[in-house]
Enzyme design. Structure first.
Site, PDB file in Angstrom:
ATOM      1  N   HIS A  78       0.995  -1.117   0.033  1.00  0.00           N
ATOM      2  CA  HIS A  78       0.125  -0.036  -0.185  1.00  0.00           C
ATOM      3  C   HIS A  78       0.904   1.367   0.130  1.00  0.00           C
ATOM      4  O   HIS A  78       1.927   1.568   0.931  1.00  0.00           O
ATOM      5  CB  HIS A  78      -0.934   0.046   1.415  1.00  0.00           C
TER       6      HIS A  78
ATOM      7  N   GLY B 191      -6.971   3.461   1.422  1.00  0.00           N
ATOM      8  CA  GLY B 191      -7.750   3.392   0.502  1.00  0.00           C
ATOM      9  C   GLY B 191      -7.092   3.961  -0.802  1.00  0.00           C
ATOM     10  O   GLY B 191      -5.711   4.213  -0.715  1.00  0.00           O
TER      11      GLY B 191
ATOM     12  N   LEU C 190     -10.010  -3.779   4.473  1.00  0.00           N
ATOM     13  CA  LEU C 190      -9.055  -3.146   3.547  1.00  0.00           C
ATOM     14  C   LEU C 190      -8.048  -2.390   4.083  1.00  0.00           C
ATOM     15  O   LEU C 190      -8.128  -1.473   5.246  1.00  0.00           O
ATOM     16  CB  LEU C 190      -9.972  -1.920   2.690  1.00  0.00           C
ATOM     17  N   ASP C 191      -6.757  -2.707   3.820  1.00  0.00           N
ATOM     18  CA  ASP C 191      -5.437  -1.988   4.308  1.00  0.00           C
ATOM     19  C   ASP C 191      -5.352  -2.234   5.778  1.00  0.00           C
ATOM     20  O   ASP C 191      -4.678  -1.138   6.244  1.00  0.00           O
ATOM     21  CB  ASP C 191      -5.384  -0.541   3.834  1.00  0.00           C
ATOM     22  N   ALA C 192      -5.971  -3.266   6.437  1.00  0.00           N
ATOM     23  CA  ALA C 192      -6.124  -3.248   7.887  1.00  0.00           C
ATOM     24  C   ALA C 192      -5.213  -4.674   8.289  1.00  0.00           C
ATOM     25  O   ALA C 192      -5.163  -4.823   9.325  1.00  0.00           O
ATOM     26  CB  ALA C 192      -7.444  -3.195   8.460  1.00  0.00           C
TER      27      ALA C 192
END
EC number: 3.5.1.10
Lengths: 289, 289, 289, 289
Positions: free
Chosen positions: B197, B206, B232-234
């Site tokens: 990311h 995001g 998401l992205d976690a």
């Protein structure tokens, strides 16, 4: 070596970008026999905005101090639609300090102040706790204890503002002050309150950011110095720095590593502010050379 | 020099902390004449959890390969209530790659693969665009184009999963793949999908994180490699790194600076995964030496 | 499990690498009912050398304090040909400080000392100049002025050594002390004198490293904390850090940026030394977790 | 204002510092209807020297391309005693590459070249080994093998120079080329040969810097891109970066970590050179914004 020994004038400017700005400003200084010792400029092409900081010696400058502002306003600022500020290097700014219980940022600031690295007056330190009174006294600075509860906050902030005014404080530094200032308070010192937040903003806004960083399992932590606005931890960022951590680092060790970041980042931000190297536009800080 | 030239076995463990764990595990290896070439252990005292990675030579080891797992399970893992994994260094993992249009991470991975730095098989690269087909072919690797629209996503993911299965892919790398995987897909490869990311997570989750970083006026940007989970992205962070930016950096320059971070951070994470140096517990990644 | 509140014993070891070392050492502690709270070990495969630091609670440990050393020597150290040291966490080390004229490292140390972050006794600060006497007094610590000229150096060092002995100093920190210690002096405190050198060693050994860095046009400067040996700036490195500079930075600004590095790097090194996290072997420092 | 879509002219200048330089130069551009899209200037007060890079759009500029140089020379450069260079953004520089056996820098450059990030022509890659021929061919670039022994060196360098000339090479990049160029060769391309050295110069000059770093026990390693001069590893530094290592890192792991530095640092230096952001004065490189 050619360093300036005379006093200097510093102008910081921003305005809509337009042709010939640098030429116009430097020409104003040269025509009046000013010797430029620093010049940094930046054009934000997306915003169409021009930013500049210029510093020149007053020694042979042919405009008298008190006439510089009106002369510049008339000759350049008004025709170019500028927002701008003028400062003189022989004025020593007066800095108020707010602290709570943690001493590391306070010590870092006071030791730079006492060694002469940080050219500033510190007329008063205010705290909502008594823990650091002795440290402050050690440096011969006035300490005022103003305890704060949710009930007394509005009233106590009023008292704080009076003290700041009484001591002719130019700007304020929150050196790990663990209270959120009210919007009214923040609005009284726009771009003149510097806070240190113990995270790499905008990550981990709010309370206990090191605990949050530990819980999220990040591999790097940070600290952020920013101007305070009415929105929590959302003001224009002046300076940030980071340090690597590992899975071995407990919250306690993260806190300890973070403290070294906090004090250095905060002091760098204060130095930038003192040297008139910052300029805020649209919630972002231009940091001049 | 004493480097292992024989093949090795690697065990990664976590379990409730208890006395004598290291002694017990190393004793198991020594009694059976195994020569330990790497050992790293970590105790999370807040969680009361023990983590360990140990690697030993198989050359003189007196337990046959196929018997190591049952022997370890019976002698140690069961009594100590361990979760654990066993790997052999002579198995080369099979990595699937998902890409979209950007080539920098892909090139970085493929060049390490071709030079032998990254000891991995890459049976297939899948993309929702055709842009990188030529790059992949240049390295003699199969490229499959699977375009995705909101309407076809579910169906196309099914196709992707079939291809991964068909190619016996052990783990998956999203090398700037610009699609969010469905929860079902993510659940099929737990702790076996690595994403890069382009921000310093948890900041700027995001889409368009560099634009967000520019808008917020941060002084440092980052990149984060993490295991993909359904959120998401976690997912658990494997590796992060940062680089300093200034007010001079436009979004375009931030993107360019960020790319160098992304590829290095992603490749480091892949290397850690390949070398069995990662261990996930409670959404955090222990990164062994 | 929670953090240790009982006192602990710490053993640091190095010895020829051999099978079963970790098992043997941890078994010694467990059999005697010691609870290990930290363990870090390292094997240098090129040197065939094993290094370990282990810390355990004394609370329920069944060997009496005074018997731990002989018991360990007999049971483990002698058969394994170890060099080792034993410490107890409830002994507070006594640190001597040498300074000259610059206050930043001194302030950094004293503020950590006073806040309780640095758990150390500071019985005396010695300086070849009087400039920092007031700073030291402010913290209620004894200051001794011992001026040094090339002619008086030998004699004055003798006086310094007497003062250190009189104050039962365990180790010595040169906090920007601008004198080179004689070989005799250095030999009196092997691995017990910590110096901060204001460059990224081994670059810019000797005097005026920032001037040399500026002259060479480097883009990054550093600071190095190391144990003092008889060879100038060549002792085992404990900690280093760096900061980026640009062509805009004059020598003065480099010096200012460097100071922030120096004090943080020196304090980190002192903390590592105090926490018995360092171990020197062949002029290199193992830094335990 | 939006980004320039027209072609631009770039002038880099240095000269004795004097009043009104910025005004004079920007006025030259504005009077002729040039739109400045980038301006960065630096005054070295110790040296009394002024440096500037200015870039403006040619679209509406009223001086024809071929007349810019003589006009600038007559109007400004001669009276101000300037050294200066003029470039046009629509000329794509021709870069020669020298490599030996290591592929990481080569891949990094070629992937940026192929993706369009690095706007350059690469007419030829020369190597003293055949190892990388296949990599170069994969990118459709000519590869020439010129083996070198101490006996053939002078003769082979002559051949290399002929090839560079034949391919109209503007500047040369040594992408981990393991030969030292002769002084004669270096002098043929002043400030036009970029080398990557795998240490934090001036530490660890010469061969095997990672081995030397490991032996010295440093805690941080670095890489340095510099212009080649006749003195080994002593030319003006363009860019440096560092990464932290620990006692766990063997020479092999240091080499691996260092490679990631080398390729990024080298590519950044090439980009700076290509974008005409570098200016050498007295063996130091000014790096413009």
């Amino acid at each position: 070596m050619k360093k300036s020994h005379s006093e200097t004038a510093i102008i910081r400017i921003h305005c809509p970008d337009q042709k010939g700005l640098v030429a116009r400003i430097t020409d104003f200084i040269h025509r009046n026999n000013g010797n430029i010792v620093a010049l940094d400029q930046h054009t934000d092409r997306d915003e169409g905005r021009f930013f500049m900081r210029v510093e020149w010696e007053l020694h042979d400058f042919e405009i008298k101090r008190e006439d510089i502002a009106p002369a510049f306003q008339f000759a350049i600022a008004t025709p170019c639609n500028m927002e701008w500020k003028l400062h003189f290097s022989d004025y020593t700014p007066r800095m108020g300090l707010f602290v709570s219980k943690l001493s590391h940022c306070l010590y870092d600031i006071l030791s730079r102040y006492q060694s002469g690295e940080m050219k500033v007056e510190i007329p008063v330190v205010i705290s909502n706790h008594k823990d650091l009174e002795e440290v402050v006294n050690k440096f011969g600075i006035k300490f005022v204890h103003i305890p704060i509860t949710p009930e007394t906050k509005a009233e106590q902030e009023k008292k704080e503002l009076e003290i700041l005014e009484e001591h002719k404080v130019d700007f304020l530094v929150l050196a790990r002050y663990m209270q959120v200032l009210s919007q009214d308070f923040a609005d009284r010192y726009p771009e003149r309150i510097i806070n240190i937040h113990h995270s790499f903003l905008p990550a981990f806004i709010g309370a206990k950011p090191y605990h949050a960083a530990h819980a999220r399992g990040v591999k790097i932590i940070g600290a952020t110095a920013h101007y305070v606005t009415s929105e929590l931890d959302a003001g224009p960022i002046i300076e940030q720095d980071v340090v690597r951590i590992t899975h071995h680092d407990s919250v306690e060790r993260i806190i300890q590593k973070g403290r070294d970041l906090e004090k250095i980042v905060l002091s760098r931000a204060i130095m930038a502010h003192l040297n008139r190297k910052t300029l805020v536009y649209k919630n972002k800080t231009v940091l001049f050379e």
